[in-house]
Write a protein that holds these residues in place. Structure first.
Motif, PDB file in Angstrom:
ATOM      1  N   UNK A  51       0.805  -1.219   0.000  1.00  0.00           N
ATOM      2  CA  UNK A  51       0.000   0.000   0.000  1.00  0.00           C
ATOM      3  C   UNK A  51       0.842   1.274   0.000  1.00  0.00           C
ATOM      4  N   UNK A  52       2.025   1.226   0.619  1.00  0.00           N
ATOM      5  CA  UNK A  52       2.874   2.410   0.648  1.00  0.00           C
ATOM      6  C   UNK A  52       3.516   2.682  -0.711  1.00  0.00           C
ATOM      7  N   UNK A  53       3.509   1.683  -1.572  1.00  0.00           N
ATOM      8  CA  UNK A  53       4.127   1.844  -2.880  1.00  0.00           C
ATOM      9  C   UNK A  53       3.150   2.010  -4.020  1.00  0.00           C
ATOM     10  N   UNK A  86      -4.611   8.117   7.854  1.00  0.00           N
ATOM     11  CA  UNK A  86      -3.776   9.315   7.900  1.00  0.00           C
ATOM     12  C   UNK A  86      -2.295   8.954   7.878  1.00  0.00           C
ATOM     13  N   UNK A  87      -1.947   7.855   8.542  1.00  0.00           N
ATOM     14  CA  UNK A  87      -0.551   7.395   8.525  1.00  0.00           C
ATOM     15  C   UNK A  87      -0.108   7.082   7.102  1.00  0.00           C
ATOM     16  N   UNK A  88      -0.948   6.373   6.365  1.00  0.00           N
ATOM     17  CA  UNK A  88      -0.611   6.031   4.974  1.00  0.00           C
ATOM     18  C   UNK A  88      -0.588   7.286   4.104  1.00  0.00           C
ATOM     19  N   UNK A  89      -1.588   8.144   4.250  1.00  0.00           N
ATOM     20  CA  UNK A  89      -1.652   9.352   3.417  1.00  0.00           C
ATOM     21  C   UNK A  89      -0.416  10.222   3.613  1.00  0.00           C
ATOM     22  N   UNK A  90      -0.048  10.457   4.859  1.00  0.00           N
ATOM     23  CA  UNK A  90       1.112  11.302   5.133  1.00  0.00           C
ATOM     24  C   UNK A  90       2.411  10.633   4.694  1.00  0.00           C
ATOM     25  N   UNK A  91       2.488   9.314   4.871  1.00  0.00           N
ATOM     26  CA  UNK A  91       3.700   8.595   4.470  1.00  0.00           C
ATOM     27  C   UNK A  91       3.947   8.698   2.976  1.00  0.00           C
ATOM     28  N   UNK A 113      13.522   3.350  -1.492  1.00  0.00           N
ATOM     29  CA  UNK A 113      13.146   1.933  -1.360  1.00  0.00           C
ATOM     30  C   UNK A 113      12.493   1.588  -0.020  1.00  0.00           C
ATOM     31  N   UNK A 114      13.056   2.083   1.076  1.00  0.00           N
ATOM     32  CA  UNK A 114      12.485   1.779   2.398  1.00  0.00           C
ATOM     33  C   UNK A 114      11.152   2.480   2.607  1.00  0.00           C
ATOM     34  N   UNK A 115      11.015   3.703   2.076  1.00  0.00           N
ATOM     35  CA  UNK A 115       9.752   4.431   2.225  1.00  0.00           C
ATOM     36  C   UNK A 115       8.643   3.790   1.400  1.00  0.00           C
ATOM     37  N   UNK A 116       8.981   3.375   0.194  1.00  0.00           N
ATOM     38  CA  UNK A 116       7.995   2.773  -0.700  1.00  0.00           C
ATOM     39  C   UNK A 116       7.536   1.412  -0.188  1.00  0.00           C
ATOM     40  N   UNK A 118       7.267   0.647   2.965  1.00  0.00           N
ATOM     41  CA  UNK A 118       6.620   0.794   4.258  1.00  0.00           C
ATOM     42  C   UNK A 118       7.503   0.386   5.417  1.00  0.00           C
ATOM     43  N   UNK A 119       8.750   0.024   5.127  1.00  0.00           N
ATOM     44  CA  UNK A 119       9.675  -0.331   6.195  1.00  0.00           C
ATOM     45  C   UNK A 119      10.130   0.904   6.970  1.00  0.00           C
ATOM     46  N   UNK A 120      10.010   2.062   6.346  1.00  0.00           N
ATOM     47  CA  UNK A 120      10.390   3.316   6.980  1.00  0.00           C
ATOM     48  C   UNK A 120       9.328   4.367   6.686  1.00  0.00           C
ATOM     49  N   UNK A 121       9.288   5.398   7.522  1.00  0.00           N
ATOM     50  CA  UNK A 121       8.367   6.512   7.340  1.00  0.00           C
ATOM     51  C   UNK A 121       9.151   7.817   7.311  1.00  0.00           C
ATOM     52  N   UNK A 122       8.545   8.839   6.731  1.00  0.00           N
ATOM     53  CA  UNK A 122       9.151  10.168   6.697  1.00  0.00           C
ATOM     54  C   UNK A 122       8.084  11.204   6.975  1.00  0.00           C
ATOM     55  N   UNK A 123       8.505  12.313   7.558  1.00  0.00           N
ATOM     56  CA  UNK A 123       7.590  13.416   7.812  1.00  0.00           C
ATOM     57  C   UNK A 123       7.981  14.631   6.998  1.00  0.00           C
TER      58      UNK A 123
END
Length: 385
Positions: A51-53, A86-91, A113-116, A118-123
Motif C-alpha cells: 500500500x505504501x508503494x 492518515x498514517x498512509x496518506x502522510x507517508x 526503497x524503504x519508504x515505498x 513501508x519499512x520506513x516513514x518520513x515526515x
C-alpha cells in the motif's frame, strides 16, 4: 460519456483493502486509540500488501499504480479508522512523494526503497508554532556553511505526522535559506535524517482525534546536514510543496469521504438493530431521512475527489477542484459524524464506539493540509475574485 465505474483491478484492490480494514484494523484500533499507541503491526501488514508503494514505479519497489488508486485505498481504510488512513496518506503524499518528485538520483536511491516498502516513514516539516496556513511566516532558518559544505538549521516545527515513530527515517524541513531580490524570504526544503545531533523530537501530542497516528513537535538546534541534503532547487521549496499539497488535498478528500461513508455504514447497521417504541429505529422517517442525507454527502464527496483525481492524472489544472473536493469532503465528514452520533444516541457518545471515534477524528479534516477557509480562498481566487 463520463464513466466513474472502476476497473476490475481497482475493484479487487478496494475489496481486499476493505476486508483488511474490517478483519485486521477494526478489532485492534480501539485499544491503540485509547492508549495513544502507534499500530506498528497494522503498518507492517500494509507494507506487505504494497500500500505504501501504490503510486510509485516498480523501480523503487512500488506497485506502478497512480494517485487515484491510493485514494481508493485511503477511502476504504478511513471507513474503519482514520488514524491508519492518515498514517498512509502522510507517508506517501508528504513523506515519499517529495523525494520522488524532486529528489536527486542519489537521494532517491538512499531513501525511497524503504519508504515505498513501508519499512520506513518520513515526515514533512512545514507547520510551525507561529506559522500554519501562512507559510510565509516560517522562521526556521538554514544557513549554508561553505567551509564545511553543510546546512545549519535552527528552529521548530509543530504537528508533524510520522515524525517520531521507531521507523521514522527522516523529516524534510522547510526553512528560510536567504532573501530574494524582491526582499521576500527564500524558502527551501532540506532532508534531516532521524537521530541527527541537535534534532529533537518532543513527546507525542495528546490529541482529540487521530489518536493512533504519530504527531510531534520538532526542534532544531544547530542541526548540521550535508549540503547535498537540499531537496530540489534552492528557493523553490514553497512552490514544490504547494504542488505536493494540491495532490495531498485529493488524498485527504478521499480519507474524509471514507469517514463520511463509515458513518453511514455504522448508522444503517445500528438503525436495523436498535428498537424504540416497539420498532427498529430505522423504521422511523426521521432516522431514514437523516441517514439518506448522510449518504448524499458521502456520495457527492466521492464524486468530487474522483473528478479532482481524474484532472490531475490527465495533466490538466486541478488546483481548484482539489480544493473543492477537500472542502466538501471535510464538511461531509464533520456533518456525518455529528448525524451518526445522533442516530446512535448515548452509545455514540462513548469513546469505544466507532462513531465516537469518527466524531473525534472528523474535525481535523476541516483543518489539516489547508483549512476550509484556505480552500475557499483558493476557489475564490481561481474564479478571478
Amino acid at each position: 460519456m463520463v464513466d466513474f465505474r472502476l476497473s476490475e483491478e481497482q475493484e479487487a484492490l478496494r475489496a481486499s483493502v476493505r476486508d483488511f480494514a474490517r478483519e485486521q484494523i477494526a478489532p485492534v484500533i480501539a485499544e491503540h486509540y485509547d492508549k495513544h499507541t502507534f499500530p506498528y503491526d497494522v503498518v507492517r501488514q500494509m507494507g506487505k500488501m504494497g500500500l505504501f508503494g501504490l503510486p510509485f514505479p516498480e523501480r523503487w519497489g512500488g506497485m506502478d499504480g497512480d494517485y487515484f488508486v491510493l485514494c481508493l485505498v485511503l477511502e476504504e481504510l478511513a471507513r474503519v479508522d482514520s488514524s491508519v488512513a492518515a498514517t498512509l496518506e502522510a507517508a506517501v503524499s508528504l513523506g515519499a512523494m517529495p523525494l520522488f518528485r524532486y529528489g536527486t538520483p542519489a537521494q532517491q536511491e538512499r531513501w525511497l526503497p524503504a519508504l515505498v516498502s513501508g519499512e520506513a516513514l518520513a515526515g514533512f516539516g512545514l507547520t510551525e508554532p507561529g506559522a500554519g496556513s501562512d507559510a510565509g511566516g516560517i522562521t526556521t532558518r538554514a544557513v549554508y556553511d561553505d567551509a564545511r559544505d553543510e546546512w545549519v538549521i535552527n528552529g521548530a516545527k509543530a504537528f508533524i505526522t510520522n515524525s517520531g515513530t521507531d521507523i521514522t527515517t527522516l523529516v524534510t524541513v522547510m526553512a528560510v535559506t536567504g532573501v530574494g531580490a524582491d526582499g521576500a524570504k527564500e524558502l527551501s526544503t532540506i532532508i534531516v535524517p532521524s537521530g541527527t545531533p541537535g534534532f529533537t523530537v518532543a513527546p507525542g501530542y495528546s490529541k482529540v482525534g487521530w489518536c493512533a497516528s504519530d504527531t510531534h513537535e520538532l526542534a532544531f538546534d544547530d542541526v548540521r546536514v550535508p549540503g547535498d541534503n537540499l531537496l530540489g532547487a534552492r528557493g523553490r521549496g514553497l512552490a514544490q510543496f504547494l504542488r505536493i499539497l494540491d495532490e495531498g488535498r485529493i488524498a485527504i478528500a478521499a480519507l474524509a469521504t471514507g469517514l463520511a461513508q463509515g458513518c453511514v455504514d455504522e448508522s444503517v447497521t445500528y438503525a436495523a438493530q436498535r428498537s424504540a417504541f416497539g420498532r427498529n429505529i430505522g423504521a422511523y422517517q426521521a432516522i431514514q431521512f437523516m441517514i439518506a442525507d448522510m449518504e448524499l454527502r458521502a456520495h457527492t464527496a466521492r464524486l468530487a475527489y474522483y473528478d479532482a483525481a481524474a484532472r490531475m492524472l490527465e495533466g490538466t489544472d486541478f488546483k481548484r477542484h482539489a480544493a473543492l473536493a477537500k472542502l466538501h469532503a471535510g464538511n461531509a465528514a464533520m456533518d456525518n459524524a455529528r448525524a451518526a452520533t445522533q442516530v446512535h444516541g448515548g452509545y455514540g457518545f462513548m469513546n469505544e464506539s466507532a462513531v465516537g471515534r469518527f466524531y473525534r477524528d472528523a474535525k481535523i479534516l476541516e483543518v489539516g493540509e489547508g483549512t476550509s477557509e484556505v480552500q475557499r480562498l483558493i476557489v475564490a481566487r481561481d474564479l478571478g475574485l
